[in-house]
Design a protein around this motif. Structure first.
Motif, mmCIF file in Angstrom:
data_model
loop_
_atom_site.group_PDB
_atom_site.id
_atom_site.type_symbol
_atom_site.label_atom_id
_atom_site.label_comp_id
_atom_site.label_asym_id
_atom_site.label_seq_id
_atom_site.Cartn_x
_atom_site.Cartn_y
_atom_site.Cartn_z
ATOM 1 N N LEU A 114 0.842 -1.195 0.000
ATOM 2 C CA LEU A 114 0.000 0.000 0.000
ATOM 3 C C LEU A 114 0.877 1.245 0.000
ATOM 4 O O LEU A 114 1.669 1.445 0.917
ATOM 5 C CB LEU A 114 -0.923 -0.014 1.224
ATOM 6 C CG LEU A 114 -2.111 0.962 1.210
ATOM 7 C CD1 LEU A 114 -3.244 0.415 2.067
ATOM 8 C CD2 LEU A 114 -1.716 2.339 1.719
ATOM 9 N N LYS A 161 -7.995 2.981 -0.264
ATOM 10 C CA LYS A 161 -7.017 2.193 -1.002
ATOM 11 C C LYS A 161 -7.228 0.694 -0.774
ATOM 12 O O LYS A 161 -7.056 -0.116 -1.701
ATOM 13 C CB LYS A 161 -5.607 2.600 -0.584
ATOM 14 C CG LYS A 161 -4.503 1.914 -1.349
ATOM 15 C CD LYS A 161 -4.524 2.282 -2.827
ATOM 16 C CE LYS A 161 -4.060 3.706 -3.073
ATOM 17 N NZ LYS A 161 -3.891 3.995 -4.517
ATOM 18 N N ILE A 162 -7.614 0.321 0.455
ATOM 19 C CA ILE A 162 -7.895 -1.081 0.746
ATOM 20 C C ILE A 162 -9.057 -1.577 -0.112
ATOM 21 O O ILE A 162 -9.028 -2.676 -0.680
ATOM 22 C CB ILE A 162 -8.213 -1.271 2.241
ATOM 23 C CG1 ILE A 162 -6.962 -1.040 3.097
ATOM 24 C CG2 ILE A 162 -8.787 -2.654 2.510
ATOM 25 C CD1 ILE A 162 -5.876 -2.068 2.893
ATOM 26 N N THR A 187 -8.836 -4.645 -2.883
ATOM 27 C CA THR A 187 -9.581 -5.890 -2.694
ATOM 28 C C THR A 187 -10.769 -6.010 -3.644
ATOM 29 O O THR A 187 -11.264 -7.118 -3.868
ATOM 30 C CB THR A 187 -10.088 -5.987 -1.242
ATOM 31 O OG1 THR A 187 -10.835 -4.795 -0.919
ATOM 32 C CG2 THR A 187 -8.923 -6.096 -0.278
ATOM 33 N N LEU A 241 -1.346 -5.314 7.395
ATOM 34 C CA LEU A 241 -2.028 -5.017 6.138
ATOM 35 C C LEU A 241 -2.917 -6.168 5.701
ATOM 36 O O LEU A 241 -4.042 -5.949 5.233
ATOM 37 C CB LEU A 241 -0.998 -4.689 5.049
ATOM 38 C CG LEU A 241 -1.552 -4.370 3.658
ATOM 39 C CD1 LEU A 241 -2.493 -3.180 3.707
ATOM 40 C CD2 LEU A 241 -0.414 -4.107 2.673
ATOM 41 N N LEU A 260 -5.939 -6.008 7.666
ATOM 42 C CA LEU A 260 -6.682 -4.801 7.310
ATOM 43 C C LEU A 260 -7.570 -5.041 6.091
ATOM 44 O O LEU A 260 -8.680 -4.505 6.001
ATOM 45 C CB LEU A 260 -5.690 -3.669 7.023
ATOM 46 C CG LEU A 260 -6.179 -2.223 7.101
ATOM 47 C CD1 LEU A 260 -6.802 -1.923 8.444
ATOM 48 C CD2 LEU A 260 -5.025 -1.280 6.836
ATOM 49 N N LYS A 261 -7.081 -5.856 5.165
ATOM 50 C CA LYS A 261 -7.855 -6.167 3.958
ATOM 51 C C LYS A 261 -9.124 -6.949 4.277
ATOM 52 O O LYS A 261 -10.050 -7.001 3.450
ATOM 53 C CB LYS A 261 -6.994 -6.965 2.974
ATOM 54 C CG LYS A 261 -5.816 -6.193 2.416
ATOM 55 C CD LYS A 261 -4.956 -7.072 1.524
ATOM 56 C CE LYS A 261 -3.743 -6.325 0.995
ATOM 57 N NZ LYS A 261 -2.859 -7.184 0.154
#
Length: 435
Positions: free
Chosen positions: A129, A156-157, A161, A228, A231-232
């Motif tokens: 990221l 951005k996530i 995804t 991260l 987080l996704k």
């Protein structure tokens, strides 16, 4: 308690209490594992920012720097920026990297760094990221910089995804805490949620990054926070809990893009919001929860009875970020505080939720309010001298607090945290020597 809300503005600061958006952006990134903020600013800015952050958290705060030179305003330096961004990536290999532009970039007419970041992301950083942000100091405050950074990461996530079919995890929720919550507060909320058998993903998660690490060596990447990969998984959660009005647009983003419903609390401080928070968790988990929360509620009620005489009819002046003020006021209004007067550092949508007179200004304005008489002064560490000058009981809250130990791990949420806060405030107001 007064119901009048009046917002006043001062054009010039005399005793600054403002912490710029850059501080909020850097703090938010500390809640993401293996992240690094890269600040594009003038020489000397990094040292000043790191000093303030380290004095508050008493931890090293790693920041990388793209120095701004005088000739950058004349010479097209896009290639130089690209080389620096690639150098930072190859040297540190972060999972999350955010390049932050300041107001100086806008003044000098430099906007190409954001484009350079986008170009680098497409070419060599697509599996992690990388994003660029503008967080100028001439608008907003720490609170808005923190929320905007969390929002940008979340966007951005979602891009990474995709918005396709997702695997819903019915026993998982997202927690989006506002900047006024300490790492200790975040840890308390995580423990409460987990005690109902619910899995929780926190963005940003300061509870595991800024609560003290006795580790050997030095790293330029954040040591803790949410990874991260985890987080996704936010897009697969069944619900989102938003703490603080400034973070609501982050919860709204997940709702609009991924159809994840959300509920918002001002701070989970005070009897009413603590009740509502526990009730939501009980309904979501279909569980009665741990019996200790019944005991903690009884403890809080007893604490409110014991300390109510100290708060009833009293006045207070406070200078904090808007979310923090609302959370504090809703707690103290339950105790019978007579009136509130407050100063915030920048205009905010949260102003409407703050009772009494609200001024957008600085600590000089707070001092003028205190001259009219006050029983309690609440502000960051910069306000202690003025409170001492007027002999007003002083409680350090907000950012930065450099004149007390343990501020980052203080807990003020839930039944136990609210009881701790009321006892602390009551002890300060009850002292003969207020300092």
């Amino acid at each position: 308690m007064e119901n009048v809300n009046e917002t006043l503005y001062q054009p010039l600061a005399n005793n600054l209490m403002h912490s710029g958006q850059v501080y909020g952006g850097i703090i938010a990134l500390q809640g993401i594992y293996r992240s690094i903020p890269v600040l594009h600013s003038a020489q000397g800015c990094i040292g000043a920012i790191q000093t303030v952050l380290s004095r508050h958290y008493r931890e090293p705060i790693p920041i990388e720097h793209i120095p701004k030179q005088a000739e950058n305003g004349i010479i097209d330096d896009g290639e130089r920026y690209r080389e620096i961004v690639q150098m930072v990536m190859s040297k540190h290999s972060p999972d999350v990297m955010v390049v932050i532009e300041t107001a100086l970039s806008e003044v000098m007419g430099e906007a190409q760094l954001i484009d350079v970041v986008g170009d680098c992301y497409k070419k060599i950083f697509s599996n992690r990221l990388l994003l660029g942000m503008q967080l100028p100091d001439d608008e907003g405050s720490l609170e808005s910089g923190y929320a905007r950074t969390a929002h940008a990461v979340m966007m951005k996530i979602i891009e990474m995804t995709g918005k396709g079919k997702r695997k819903l995890r019915r026993n998982r929720i997202n927690l989006l805490p506002s900047s006024h919550l300490t790492p200790g507060d975040v840890m308390e909320l995580k423990e409460i949620i987990a005690s109902f058998g619910i899995e929780v993903i926190v963005l940003p998660d300061l509870s595991s990054s800024l609560t003290g690490h006795l580790m050997t060596g030095y790293t330029t990447l954040s040591r803790g926070g949410v990874p991260l990969d985890y987080l996704k998984e936010m897009i697969n959660s069944a619900y989102t809990i938003v703490i603080g009005k400034s973070m609501e647009f982050c919860g709204r983003l997940l709702y609009e893009e991924m159809k994840i419903p959300y509920i918002m609390f001002n701070g989970v401080t005070g009897l009413q919001e603590s009740d509502e928070f526990i009730l939501f968790l009980r309904q979501f988990s279909q569980s009665e929860g741990h019996i200790k929360y019944r005991w903690e509620r009884q403890l809080l009620l007893d604490c409110m009875l014991d300390t109510r005489s100290l708060f009833r009819g009293k006045t207070m002046v406070a200078s904090l970020e808007p979310d923090h003020l609302v959370s504090l006021y809703q707690c103290l209004s339950e105790m019978g505080m007579k009136s509130f007067q407050s100063v915030i550092s920048a205009p905010s949508q949260t102003e409407a939720c703050i009772p009494g007179v609200v001024r957008v200004g600085d600590l000089h304005d707070l001092e003028k309010m205190a001259v009219m008489g006050s029983d309690l002064w609440v502000s960051n560490g910069y306000g202690e001298a003025a409170a001492r000058k007027h002999n007003i009981p002083y409680i350090p809250l907000g950012f930065p607090v450099f004149n007390r130990f343990g501020s980052p791990i203080n807990v003020s949420v839930g039944y136990r945290g609210t009881a701790n806060r009321l006892n602390h405030f009551g002890n300060v107001m009850n002292k003969t020597d207020v300092f």
